[in-house]
Design an enzyme around this catalytic site. Sequence first.
Site, PDB file in Angstrom:
ATOM      1  N   LEU A 595       1.145  -1.913  -0.113  1.00  0.00           N
ATOM      2  CA  LEU A 595       0.047  -0.009  -0.100  1.00  0.00           C
ATOM      3  C   LEU A 595       0.686   0.942  -0.232  1.00  0.00           C
ATOM      4  O   LEU A 595       0.732   2.310  -0.238  1.00  0.00           O
ATOM      5  CB  LEU A 595      -1.278   0.259   0.887  1.00  0.00           C
ATOM      6  CG  LEU A 595      -1.984  -0.810   0.967  1.00  0.00           C
ATOM      7  CD1 LEU A 595      -2.648  -0.871   2.560  1.00  0.00           C
ATOM      8  CD2 LEU A 595      -3.113  -1.218   0.167  1.00  0.00           C
ATOM      9  N   GLN A 602       7.187  -0.572   4.734  1.00  0.00           N
ATOM     10  CA  GLN A 602       6.018  -0.751   3.837  1.00  0.00           C
ATOM     11  C   GLN A 602       5.249  -1.137   4.636  1.00  0.00           C
ATOM     12  O   GLN A 602       5.102  -2.374   5.551  1.00  0.00           O
ATOM     13  CB  GLN A 602       6.830  -1.226   2.545  1.00  0.00           C
ATOM     14  CG  GLN A 602       7.324  -2.804   2.642  1.00  0.00           C
ATOM     15  CD  GLN A 602       7.982  -3.637   1.119  1.00  0.00           C
ATOM     16  OE1 GLN A 602       8.725  -2.782   0.861  1.00  0.00           O
ATOM     17  NE2 GLN A 602       7.437  -4.034   0.220  1.00  0.00           N
ATOM     18  N   LYS A 617       2.243  -3.806   8.606  1.00  0.00           N
ATOM     19  CA  LYS A 617       3.952  -3.106   8.107  1.00  0.00           C
ATOM     20  C   LYS A 617       5.095  -3.681   8.751  1.00  0.00           C
ATOM     21  O   LYS A 617       5.182  -4.172  10.508  1.00  0.00           O
ATOM     22  CB  LYS A 617       3.743  -1.767   9.362  1.00  0.00           C
ATOM     23  CG  LYS A 617       4.638  -0.530   8.958  1.00  0.00           C
ATOM     24  CD  LYS A 617       4.329   0.836   9.866  1.00  0.00           C
ATOM     25  CE  LYS A 617       5.460   1.707   9.653  1.00  0.00           C
ATOM     26  NZ  LYS A 617       5.826   2.924  10.619  1.00  0.00           N
ATOM     27  N   ASP A 749       4.089  14.171  11.458  1.00  0.00           N
ATOM     28  CA  ASP A 749       4.201  13.873  10.628  1.00  0.00           C
ATOM     29  C   ASP A 749       3.249  13.684  10.076  1.00  0.00           C
ATOM     30  O   ASP A 749       2.330  12.589   9.407  1.00  0.00           O
ATOM     31  CB  ASP A 749       5.231  12.760  10.354  1.00  0.00           C
ATOM     32  CG  ASP A 749       5.899  12.207   8.759  1.00  0.00           C
ATOM     33  OD1 ASP A 749       5.448  13.428   7.782  1.00  0.00           O
ATOM     34  OD2 ASP A 749       5.692  11.466   8.810  1.00  0.00           O
TER      35      ASP A 749
END
Length: 758
Positions: A595, A602, A617, A749
């Site tokens: 994704l 990733q 993840k 973030d």
Amino acid sequence: VKFVDDGTEQKVEAKKLFDLPQKLKNISFQAVDVYICRIKPIDSDEDWTPRTWRTWTLITPFGLILWLREIELTAVGTKVHKMYVRSELLKNGFAVDNPKHLQNLYELCKGKIKIPDINKELHKSEETLSVDLLPENSEFHEVYVSAVELPNLFFVQRKESCKQLEKMMDCLNNTMDRCDENMTFTEEDLNEAICAAKFPDDDRWYRVKVICGEEEGSVEVFYGDYGDKRTITREDLFQLPHDFMMVPFQAIECELAHVQPRGDDWDDESGDLFWDLTHMVNDDKKRVMASVVSKSPAVYSGLFKYEVVLYDTDTSDDVNLCQELVWSSLASPKPNSPLQELCPIPQMGRKIYKSTAQKIPDLCGIIYWEKITERAKKAPKDIFNIVGQNLQSSPLDLIGYKALASIIKMIGRISDPPSHQWILESLFFSARASQRSCRMSRHLLKKTLKYLTVGGLGTGSGYFLYKNDWEVSTIGVVRFGRAAFTALWIVADYKIHLRGIDYESPEYEKVKSEIHSRSALRLRELCCSNGGGYIKVGQHVGSLEYLLPMEYVETMKVLHNQAPQTPITELFKVLEEDLGQKVQDMFVQIDPEPLGAASLAQVHKATLKDGTVVAVKIQHPKVKKHSFVDIKTMELLVHGVSFVFPGFQYKWLAEETKRNLPLELDFLHEGRNCERVQRLFKHFKFLKIPNIYWDLSSERVLTMEFCEGGKVDNREYMKQHKISVDEVSRDLGKLYSEMIFVHGYVHCDPHPGNVFSQ
């Protein structure tokens, strides 16, 4: 006339015939009449139709009379066809079967010419696969290294054949996935049988040859297109569909030329380094050039095992990988080979030196040959002291007696970190004290350390350094060498080109901007080459418009779009290592396409056994292993640059990386952060934080609830789903106001990939 090199016939005028020079008469004709056995024309005709022979005219590379069996050219002892001619003629209706043909031919030819024994079962010839060759008419071949056992046994694939192979593998997997158990291999004789079997690491089908007979229900097989060997059960062998016998095995057996082991036998470290030198950061194969030195009979597959020299040509200078193995102390040059050791064996004893600088090459020899002895650990500090003495009294001796050249050779090749630090500080010291030394260092770095840039986007060496007080058991010397090379090059660039220019003049700003641009490009290349934490730091630099020169910021911004991707098969290893279960026992399905991919990890969509859809993840396999050493390397080099440039005020960047990177690599820490945010902001009904599946999470794996949505900056998505842009903006304002002014606990973030609307 018949054109004897291509087999065609034509009528020509007699006056156009000329005498052939004698040296051309001595060359064998290159066109050979080939007769396909066990077929005959359709409808009982006596002659073949022009369409048939025009379609299937064959030209062989040797001028010999041949006895042909399907694809085997017996007389020349090789196999050259890339398809079954007989099978294709039958399949396309150009011929019919002629089962008595071979016996009739045998009776006619018996006692007249030497012919092979046809009493062997004919299907054996159909189970034989040829193996690709390295053509002898080319000096260099573009190849990929597909499997490495040791430097004296590895396998390559020709680059020009790889696309054809990929298509065939996809087709084979589609075919085999539709087959039933009736295709299980049932022949009693397994010796050298050609079959289809899955590769245990990725669960895909491949063509294999049995290389070791059955023992307690297991057989050893050779994956002929890649060169790997595995032991599997007999039940895992399946009949290979006939169509997939048309293409030769693509794995070509090789060994490195001009090198031999340091001891009695090759060790695993030499194979690890060789693999790293020929592969990218995510273990993708890297194109190298192969030059054939000699050939001998093959051990596993095909006719020949090629002795080759491999070159990495993706660097500014071609890098001989055989030489790199020698310089890494994992191989020795064979007698009379063109390769050389990095340093000659030191001859110190009672040797008299005209200058103390003359002693440095011998001290470097001690470091190279003695490795971790007390004398080898003491030598780098002695070198630093000698450099200091000579810079005050006779700096040119450092150049004249090849002292600087010897020091530079040591970068990235010392197993003791404190010793490495003394070597680097010796170079920084000389660069700071003397412009000529600085210029010479830069020249020598380019010439000598080209080997440390081997790999371009490669991982760096798999060669493990001695365990040290950084509490890290593994470090890639090539990674460290690249970083040191880049830092020293940048230092030299600033020192040389800014010297003597008035820092208040326009020229100073112009030259400084040019150096900023060059240095930023070198720094970006370093980040891409070493990957992992380096890319993370590079991305951080690309976001510091308010602190750093714009040349660095603009150059490093590109890294936001260059995150590496790891093949799903490699990520499966991380899952199984960390969670202690087989992937199929935890998940019904994991989408192979991520994704999203970032510098450290990733994310893949997956389905649990109970049907729940989750996002997993997974950390890139080598990131954590390299991260601690990478942090120390950055810290050392930043302090070194500060030593040369006292005005350098960016040591905080190394400190920030040292503090934060270990936390970012701990996904359990990230999971706890998620739950803390859930608790702190549970009163916001508009906020959804994904739940964590702790039983399927670890430091390198984080399994979360999968949430659908559109990126927070996707206005079109909001419009389609009747989501108010103003309301989203107000909600984000409320959320961040409370984060900042109430809790002091902030998600730092919030880019569109991390915030979704639904």
